[in-house]
Design an enzyme around this catalytic site. Structure first.
Site, PDB file in Angstrom:
ATOM      1  N   HIS A 168       0.867  -1.300  -0.154  1.00  0.00           N
ATOM      2  CA  HIS A 168      -0.104  -0.112   0.044  1.00  0.00           C
ATOM      3  C   HIS A 168       0.751   1.279  -0.043  1.00  0.00           C
ATOM      4  CE1 HIS A 168      -3.617   2.283   0.237  1.00  0.00           C
ATOM      5  NE2 HIS A 168      -4.291   1.343   0.688  1.00  0.00           N
ATOM      6  N   ASP A 385     -10.463  -7.089 -16.925  1.00  0.00           N
ATOM      7  CA  ASP A 385     -10.926  -7.914 -18.024  1.00  0.00           C
ATOM      8  C   ASP A 385      -9.489  -8.612 -18.672  1.00  0.00           C
ATOM      9  OD1 ASP A 385     -11.924  -9.808 -19.939  1.00  0.00           O
ATOM     10  OD2 ASP A 385     -13.178  -8.211 -21.042  1.00  0.00           O
TER      11      ASP A 385
END
Length: 449
Positions: A168, A385
């Site tokens: 992070h 995707d």
């Protein structure tokens, strides 16, 4: 909304390997921003995407496709292949020397259908589908470690699971999604990223001299005694997902004071849970309680972020009061505090946080009697995707991050059994407090007739 019970299964992992950029990249050291290297950013955030089989991809190995696209994506995103080093004053920098990111292939004797209609975290048996790093005394260090871990698990139906863990310090949720979208573009045959990445960390460096212009109570301990949320064993905690759909939101709107104007879904749900949680935990009337939530600066006119920025661009804003005042004031008072805290985050506020980090040694935000929320509803998980279509599930692997269950929560989008869309929140509380919390939420969301 309950997680499906998976049949007995085995995950067979291969040997993890380092994937380096597919072409030469600059050798240099890049400083992280003073928001990036805060103590509260020094962890790995995990996400999972589940894909069904695509008949047109028969015989195509998703792990091979993703690995090749990953290597190509690391060329423009070369800092992600580096390693973090700590300098004087706990300042973090990234040594960019094409060390690589960790990648592993795996196989599981499961099908995508075995996961049912999973739509919200935690993902079932997520530990099997993300590649964990070695911990030191129960803590996962970020210094001199890969900044990204990826596991691609092939399913026996022809589908697969993509699990990732980002450091992070280097990316926030929208920034991580931008990188994953670039992997997707390359996996689908695009020649390069549609939006080139931008480092831009100088925007969130402390001013000289550092001069915090806001009080930032989130980095000081709240007034009051011990918090049972920090000491209750995990075995004594109950975990229940709460769904806030059209009916629940309508009930909350009926109780929102008209003079406040229209409240967002996030504001309503956050105020409701904070209020119900405080009442259920039985804090003393004079004890300070807080709601801390992430306010992202992306899209704000006063924050001139460069296009393609993938670093941390948010601050924790905090609403604070006493337990007695919150419970007496009800939903309207909680909403007022949430709206005030939300509107406080400006570019000057972000710079003030950066100043405080430098002056106070990059402290961790306070946890006692604090409910921490991250709304990932709009992070773009469903747009990942790789060429197999939209994921069946895309989102956080866990219900919240950190070693203390129930202190932090993700808000995510989901659908109930009726097909209604809403916000789902996986609540974790001591078992004796959960029943009271459920009653509080039912009372706040019931339609007024």
């Amino acid at each position: 909304m309950a997680s499906p019970i998976l049949p007995a299964f085995t995950v067979r992992r291969g040997e993890p390997v380092l994937v380096s950029p597919a072409a030469p990249t600059p050798t240099e050291t890049k400083a992280l921003s003073d928001l990036d290297d805060a103590e509260g950013m020094r962890f790995y955030s995990s996400g999972i995407h589940l894909y069904r089989a695509d008949p047109s991809k028969q015989g195509v190995d998703p792990a091979a496709v993703i690995r090749e696209a990953l290597a190509r994506a690391l060329v423009p995103y070369y800092p992600l292949a580096g390693r973090i080093r700590e300098e004087a004053g706990r300042k973090l920098v990234v040594d960019c020397e094409a060390h690589g990111v960790m990648f592993v292939e795996a196989d599981a004797d499961l099908t995508a259908e075995d996961f049912g209609d999973v739509q919200s975290p935690p993902f079932p048996c997520f530990e099997q589908f993300i590649l964990e790093a070695t911990t030191v005394a129960g803590v996962e260090p970020v210094i001199d470690r890969p900044l990204l871990y990826i596991q691609v698990t092939r399913l026996k139906c022809g589908g697969f699971i993509f699990g990732q863990r980002f450091c992070h310090c280097v990316v926030d949720a929208p920034g991580g999604m931008e990188f994953e979208k670039v992997i997707c573009e390359l996996a689908r045959g695009e020649p390069g990223p549609s939006v080139p990445p931008a480092w831009g960390r100088e925007m969130f460096m402390a001013r000289q001299p550092p001069q915090p212009s806001y009080p930032h109570p989130e980095y000081s301990e709240p007034a009051g005694g011990a918090d049972r949320m920090l000491s209750t064993p995990a075995s004594d905690m109950a975990r229940v997902p709460f769904f806030f759909g059209p009916r629940e939101i309508a009930g909350l709107r009926q109780r929102a004071p008209p003079h406040m104007g229209r409240s967002s879904r996030f504001e309503l749900v956050a105020a409701c849970i904070w209020l119900g949680r405080t009442a259920a935990l039985g804090y003393g009337a004079d004890e300070e309680v807080r709601l801390s939530f992430i306010v992202n600066a992306r899209g704000r006119a006063d924050v001139p972020l460069p296009e393609g920025f993938y670093g941390n661009a948010f601050a924790y804003s905090v609403a604070t009061t006493t337990a007695g005042e919150l419970c007496a004031g009800g939903l309207g008072y909680a909403l007022e505090l949430v709206k005030k805290a939300k509107s406080a985050v400006t570019y000057d506020y972000l710079q003030s946080v950066a100043d405080l980090m430098v002056l106070r040694g990059r402290p961790l935000f306070a946890l006692a009697r604090t409910y921490i929320v991250s709304d990932v509803s709009h992070a773009g998980f469903k747009s990942v995707d790789f060429g197999w279509g939209e994921p069946v599930y895309g989102g956080p692997a866990k219900g919240g991050e950190g070693p203390l269950p129930g202190v932090t929560n993700y808000f995510s989008r989901s659908k109930n059994g009726k097909g209604e869309e809403g916000t789902v929140v996986p609540i974790c509380l001591p078992k004796d407090a959960m029943d009271k919390f459920q009653l509080e939420v039912q009372g706040l969301t019931a339609e007024i007739v």
